[in-house]
Design an enzyme around this catalytic site. Structure first.
Site, short mmCIF file in Angstrom:
data_model
loop_
_atom_site.label_atom_id
_atom_site.label_comp_id
_atom_site.label_asym_id
_atom_site.label_seq_id
_atom_site.Cartn_x
_atom_site.Cartn_y
_atom_site.Cartn_z
N CYS A 100 0.68 -1.15 -0.01
CA CYS A 100 0.11 -0.09 0.07
C CYS A 100 0.95 1.28 0.34
CB CYS A 100 -0.99 0.09 1.14
SG CYS A 100 -2.11 1.33 1.20
N ARG A 228 -9.63 -2.76 -8.91
CA ARG A 228 -10.43 -1.78 -9.41
C ARG A 228 -11.49 -2.30 -10.81
NH1 ARG A 228 -5.88 2.31 -10.57
NH2 ARG A 228 -5.00 0.20 -10.95
C1 LIG Z 1 -9.79 1.88 -3.03
C2 LIG Z 1 -8.35 0.76 -3.07
C3 LIG Z 1 -8.07 0.51 -1.77
C4 LIG Z 1 -6.92 -0.37 -1.43
N1 LIG Z 1 -6.71 -1.03 -0.58
C5 LIG Z 1 -5.58 -1.69 -0.04
C6 LIG Z 1 -5.17 -2.40 1.11
O1 LIG Z 1 -6.11 -2.35 1.97
N2 LIG Z 1 -4.29 -3.42 0.91
C7 LIG Z 1 -3.62 -3.59 -0.01
O2 LIG Z 1 -2.59 -4.63 -0.33
N3 LIG Z 1 -3.58 -3.18 -1.29
C8 LIG Z 1 -4.87 -2.18 -1.52
N4 LIG Z 1 -5.04 -1.49 -2.76
C9 LIG Z 1 -4.31 -1.99 -3.69
C10 LIG Z 1 -5.16 -3.04 -4.48
O3 LIG Z 1 -5.02 -4.30 -3.89
C11 LIG Z 1 -4.34 -3.51 -5.99
O4 LIG Z 1 -2.96 -3.68 -5.60
C12 LIG Z 1 -4.25 -1.97 -6.81
O5 LIG Z 1 -5.49 -1.67 -6.88
C13 LIG Z 1 -3.66 -2.72 -8.27
O6 LIG Z 1 -4.61 -3.50 -8.63
P1 LIG Z 1 -5.80 -3.12 -9.75
O7 LIG Z 1 -5.29 -2.39 -11.06
O8 LIG Z 1 -6.23 -4.54 -10.20
O9 LIG Z 1 -6.86 -2.35 -9.03
C14 LIG Z 1 -6.17 -0.61 -2.69
C15 LIG Z 1 -6.71 -0.11 -3.82
C16 LIG Z 1 -7.64 0.56 -4.10
C17 LIG Z 1 -7.97 1.18 -5.43
#
Ligand SMILES: Cc1cc2nc3c(=O)[nH]c(=O)nc-3n(C[C@H](O)[C@H](O)[C@H](O)COP(=O)(O)O)c2cc1C
Length: 347
Positions: A100, A228
């Site tokens: 994160c 997302r």
């Molecule tokens: C709103 C939001 C909250 C997130 N919260 C976390 C979290 O609590 N822990 C974590 O490891 N990653 C968190 N992430 C990252 C996602 O797990 C993921 O790694 C990132 O969005 C990339 O993947 P995607 O392109 O499929 O969204 C968060 C992402 C978003 C958009």
């Protein structure tokens, strides 16, 4: 795919997203084709465990196993305690957050900032593995590619994690410095996969069945994690599963099905958050569901003025019924834009 003693039904995972992937949303994604879901991050700070937010996050009632809880923190002993606390409350897998980028986490050296402090990261992993091992609970790690473009240490970090007893590593193909900007790259994910004997999960910008196929083939990862792109479109998991299995594109869901899934999700959501808080926090899910639909923007503004659950559900139901008169099936949806403004990281 196996994770510890668990046989996962497929290799499509819901990414942990704070403020999004609560139990109702995880269950919806599981119903619509995801094989595995990780909870929103739970803080390792004991003082916050009794807060309403953390206790909701630790609520797994009725959730299909394996129940995976993500923990975040900077102190090895606290992280070990957090692992035990969550195992006592039903966690069957503990995931460590080193991915994160948010300031609230990183200013105290948690989340992806730990990738810049490898010795501390390793001590945390070892402590959590030592706490979880006696309960036969596998520990997994979620990380980024490194601190910055010039400092990509994902391979070294993942190797150390494997040596320390981690059962699976997820790599989001961006650096910490990038936040959610730019594009995810998959060379580092592929390098991590090639270097490790344990399962590796590819994550970042997977937003269509075709992209899923591409990332799987390119990285040779054992599984894919999707965040997302599942917002407002939880059926993306079954679309991807179908495409991976057959090479064919699944038709979008009928408008009636999408409406039913959303209203069932809303009822579940109110059940967890209660009337007052539930009606507000449900708005983002409704907004995502409507985002790309004809007339969705206008309805979204109207819906944001509604303050009680019953009216919210009936407004959504009526809106979808009108849409169904014009469109038997949903139009194909575009991939959503990044929305890191939604990251909500308090315990
Ligand atoms: C709103 C939001 C909250 C997130 N919260 C976390 C979290 O609590 N822990 C974590 O490891 N990653 C968190 N992430 C990252 C996602 O797990 C993921 O790694 C990132 O969005 C990339 O993947 P995607 O392109 O499929 O969204 C968060 C992402 C978003 C958009």
């Amino acid at each position: 795919m196996k994770l510890g003693a668990f046989e996962l039904p497929n290799r499509l995972f819901v990414a942990p997203m704070a403020g999004v992937t609560d139990r109702p949303f995880r269950q919806l994604c599981r119903r619509l084709g995801a094989g595995y879901a990780v909870s929103e991050m739970v803080t390792s700070q004991r003082a916050l465990w009794s807060s309403l937010k953390t206790s909701r996050r630790a609520d797994h009632a009725g959730e299909p196993g394996p129940i995976a809880v993500q923990i975040a923190g900077v102190d090895p002993r606290e992280m070990a305690d957090a692992a035990r606390y969550n195992i006592d409350r039903g966690a069957q897998i503990i995931d460590i957050n080193m991915g994160c980028p948010a300031k609230k986490v990183c200013n105290v050296w948690a989340g992806s900032a730990l990738m810049s402090n490898v010795p501390l990261a390793v001590r945390i992993i070892e402590a959590v593995v030592a706490a979880s091992g006696p309960h036969n609970v596998p520990v997994t790690l979620k990380m980024r590619t490194g601190r910055s473009t010039g400092e990509k240490n994902a391979v070294a970090m993942a190797r150390m994690a494997e040596q320390a007893g981690v059962a699976m590593v997820t790599v989001h193909g961006r650096t910490r410095e990038q936040g959610f900007k730019g594009l995810a790259e998959y060379d580092t994910v592929a390098a991590v996969k090639a270097a490790l004997g344990i399962a590796v999960v590819a994550n970042g910008d997977i937003d269509s069945p075709e992209k899923a196929r591409l990332v799987l083939d390119y990285t040779r990862a054992d599984a894919l994690m999707i965040g997302r792109a599942a917002q407002g479109r939880p059926w993306i998991f079954r679309e991807i599963a179908h495409y991976l299995a057959t090479g064919q594109t699944l038709a979008p869901p009928t408008t009636a099905d999408a409406a039913a899934w959303l209203t069932e999700h809303l009822q579940d959501h109110y059940g967890l958050y209660g009337e007052v808080s539930g009606v507000r926090s449900a708005r983002k899910h409704i907004g995502w569901a409507l985002r790309e639909l004809p007339g969705g923007e206008a309805f979204r503004a109207e819906m944001n003025r509604i303050d009680d659950c019953r009216t919210q559900v009936s407004a959504v139901t009526d809106w979808f019924a009108r849409l169904a008169e014009q469109h038997e099936r949903l139009p194909r949806l575009a991939a959503p834009a990044a929305n890191d403004d939604l990251i909500e990281l308090t315990a």
